[in-house]
Design a protein around this motif. Structure first.
Motif, mmCIF file in Angstrom:
data_model
loop_
_atom_site.group_PDB
_atom_site.id
_atom_site.type_symbol
_atom_site.label_atom_id
_atom_site.label_comp_id
_atom_site.label_asym_id
_atom_site.label_seq_id
_atom_site.Cartn_x
_atom_site.Cartn_y
_atom_site.Cartn_z
ATOM 1 N N UNK A 160 0.824 -1.203 0.000
ATOM 2 C CA UNK A 160 0.000 0.000 0.000
ATOM 3 C C UNK A 160 0.866 1.263 0.000
ATOM 4 N N UNK A 161 2.007 1.209 0.680
ATOM 5 C CA UNK A 161 2.919 2.353 0.681
ATOM 6 C C UNK A 161 3.487 2.606 -0.711
ATOM 7 N N UNK A 162 3.848 1.530 -1.427
ATOM 8 C CA UNK A 162 4.356 1.687 -2.795
ATOM 9 C C UNK A 162 3.278 2.286 -3.696
ATOM 10 N N UNK A 163 2.045 1.795 -3.560
ATOM 11 C CA UNK A 163 0.950 2.346 -4.364
ATOM 12 C C UNK A 163 0.755 3.827 -4.061
ATOM 13 N N UNK A 164 0.877 4.192 -2.790
ATOM 14 C CA UNK A 164 0.728 5.606 -2.424
ATOM 15 C C UNK A 164 1.833 6.457 -3.039
ATOM 16 N N UNK A 165 3.070 5.933 -3.046
ATOM 17 C CA UNK A 165 4.182 6.686 -3.648
ATOM 18 C C UNK A 165 3.984 6.822 -5.148
ATOM 19 N N UNK A 166 3.587 5.739 -5.805
ATOM 20 C CA UNK A 166 3.370 5.798 -7.253
ATOM 21 C C UNK A 166 2.215 6.746 -7.611
ATOM 22 N N UNK A 167 1.231 6.853 -6.733
ATOM 23 C CA UNK A 167 0.083 7.708 -7.028
ATOM 24 C C UNK A 167 0.450 9.191 -7.038
ATOM 25 N N UNK A 168 1.629 9.528 -6.518
ATOM 26 C CA UNK A 168 2.074 10.923 -6.522
ATOM 27 C C UNK A 168 2.657 11.345 -7.865
ATOM 28 N N UNK A 169 2.786 10.410 -8.804
ATOM 29 C CA UNK A 169 3.376 10.728 -10.107
ATOM 30 C C UNK A 169 2.417 11.563 -10.949
ATOM 31 N N UNK A 174 3.109 8.493 -15.677
ATOM 32 C CA UNK A 174 2.665 7.184 -15.193
ATOM 33 C C UNK A 174 3.119 6.070 -16.139
ATOM 34 N N UNK A 175 3.683 5.059 -15.555
ATOM 35 C CA UNK A 175 4.212 3.950 -16.328
ATOM 36 C C UNK A 175 5.686 4.093 -16.639
ATOM 37 N N UNK A 176 6.263 5.268 -16.383
ATOM 38 C CA UNK A 176 7.671 5.493 -16.673
ATOM 39 C C UNK A 176 8.568 5.185 -15.493
ATOM 40 N N UNK A 177 9.750 5.776 -15.516
ATOM 41 C CA UNK A 177 10.750 5.539 -14.491
ATOM 42 C C UNK A 177 10.918 6.769 -13.610
ATOM 43 N N UNK A 178 11.391 6.535 -12.394
ATOM 44 C CA UNK A 178 11.708 7.640 -11.505
ATOM 45 C C UNK A 178 13.014 8.283 -11.923
ATOM 46 N N UNK A 179 13.168 9.542 -11.555
ATOM 47 C CA UNK A 179 14.387 10.262 -11.882
ATOM 48 C C UNK A 179 15.561 9.756 -11.065
ATOM 49 N N UNK A 240 19.395 1.733 -13.889
ATOM 50 C CA UNK A 240 18.248 2.623 -13.929
ATOM 51 C C UNK A 240 17.161 2.131 -12.985
ATOM 52 N N UNK A 241 16.393 3.076 -12.486
ATOM 53 C CA UNK A 241 15.256 2.715 -11.648
ATOM 54 C C UNK A 241 14.229 1.944 -12.470
ATOM 55 N N UNK A 242 13.586 0.956 -11.890
ATOM 56 C CA UNK A 242 12.609 0.167 -12.658
ATOM 57 C C UNK A 242 11.391 0.996 -13.019
ATOM 58 N N UNK A 243 10.793 0.686 -14.148
ATOM 59 C CA UNK A 243 9.585 1.374 -14.580
ATOM 60 C C UNK A 243 8.366 0.794 -13.875
ATOM 61 N N UNK A 244 7.398 1.658 -13.627
ATOM 62 C CA UNK A 244 6.181 1.220 -12.955
ATOM 63 C C UNK A 244 5.441 0.184 -13.799
#
Length: 319
Positions: A160-169, A174-179, A240-244
């Motif tokens: 749930x924490x990961x979903x919350x972090x991804x929802x801030x994108x 969305x669907x890309x990689x973090x900086x 590289x950071x993994x893509x969502x």
């Protein structure tokens, strides 16, 4: 007074000194570093209290992962403060924060110092039933046999924490990689450490997870070490950071809880009910769950530090 008592008193004084310095530090990054040092010293305290499992958890998660989270936040806040106006809190805000801290401290002190009836520990019961679980570590027996439902939900909280972090994108990202977390060169001291430490850290993490059935360790401690190794190579830009949108990433994230639920559901057919481990099959099932939990934790914790996607996906992403 013996030498051991003198060392214990010195360790207590050092812990209190580092804690006070961390609270008084005006720079957020310095406070985060102080917090990491405080966590490592606290791990030594837990060892002196004969709690190696708690010491490993404190070093790996309390000091390691949480420390990286705080340092990353401090760096990002420093960039924000340098690019914008002075965002230092006002005097009234500082006074209110200080009063709130005093109230919380007083409440915690009252709870700790108040005489209460201590509930019976589950450790003796677990030790008496180790033969039925096949586990030699009473802590693991408690977590997987007597508190299995809580242990399963703890991994659900991470998802749930990961979903919350991804929802801030941003919607476009969305669907890309973090900086990138670090813009510095990867050929310095940190780059050398990144090339030398991960092979050792991976072996140690797998070892701690494997021996957790009979000795201090377990899935969370081993997974946290593996997560730290993955986060290290991402921070230096070597990977590289993994893509969502990466399907394998999502599968690994949910593999631990899914295996936990499936193994627990077998209890309806071959045991007394959900999360009831049948005698003779308890240890293999628990080790299976622990193995997939290690993978899920190792994939989940770095995502909380890396943050939400910042770059739009460029075509179809590959694993």
């Amino acid at each position: 007074m013996s030498l051991i008592d003198t060392l214990d008193i010195a360790l207590a004084l050092v812990v209190l000194s580092v804690a006070g310095w961390t609270i008084a530090a005006r720079d957020s990054f310095a406070a985060a570093v102080g917090y990491v040092a405080y966590g490592l010293l606290l791990s030594l305290v837990w060892l002196r209290l004969s709690a190696p499992d708690v010491a490993l958890t404190e070093a790996a998660i309390g000091s390691g992962v949480t420390g990286v989270l705080l340092m990353t936040a401090a760096v990002r806040l420093r960039r924000t403060s340098q690019s914008g106006a002075d965002a230092s809190p006002r005097t009234a805000t500082r006074i209110a924060a200080g009063l709130l801290c005093l109230v919380v401290t007083g409440a915690l002190a009252a709870v700790i110092l108040a005489p209460v009836d201590i509930a019976a520990s589950l450790a003796p019961a677990a030790a008496g039933h180790l033969a039925s679980t096949g586990l030699g570590n009473p802590v693991t027996a408690v977590l997987m046999a007597y508190r299995a439902f809580d242990t399963m939900l703890e991994k659900g909280v991470l998802i749930m924490a990961v979903i919350a972090v991804w929802s801030l994108a941003d919607d476009r990202a969305w669907g890309g990689r973090a900086g990138p977390l670090s813009q510095g060169p990867s050929d310095g001291a940190l780059g050398l450490l990144t090339r030398l430490l991960p092979p050792i850290g991976i072996v140690v993490g797998i070892h701690i997870a494997w021996v957790g059935a009979d000795q201090p360790g377990g899935a969370f401690q081993g997974g946290a070490l593996l997560a730290a190794m993955g986060l290290l190579v991402v921070m230096t830009g070597l990977v590289k950071a993994p893509a969502v949108a990466n399907r394998w990433l999502r599968i690994v994230i949910v593999a631990g809880p899914a295996t936990f639920i499936l193994a627990g559901s077998l209890g309806f057919a071959i045991a007394a009910g959900f999360l009831a481990w049948p005698e003779g099959w308890a240890k293999p099932l628990i080790l299976l769950v622990e193995a997939f939990m290690v993978l899920s934790i190792a994939a989940t914790l770095p995502l909380l530090v890396i943050g939400p996607p910042q770059r739009p996906p460029a075509g179809r992403d590959t694993p």
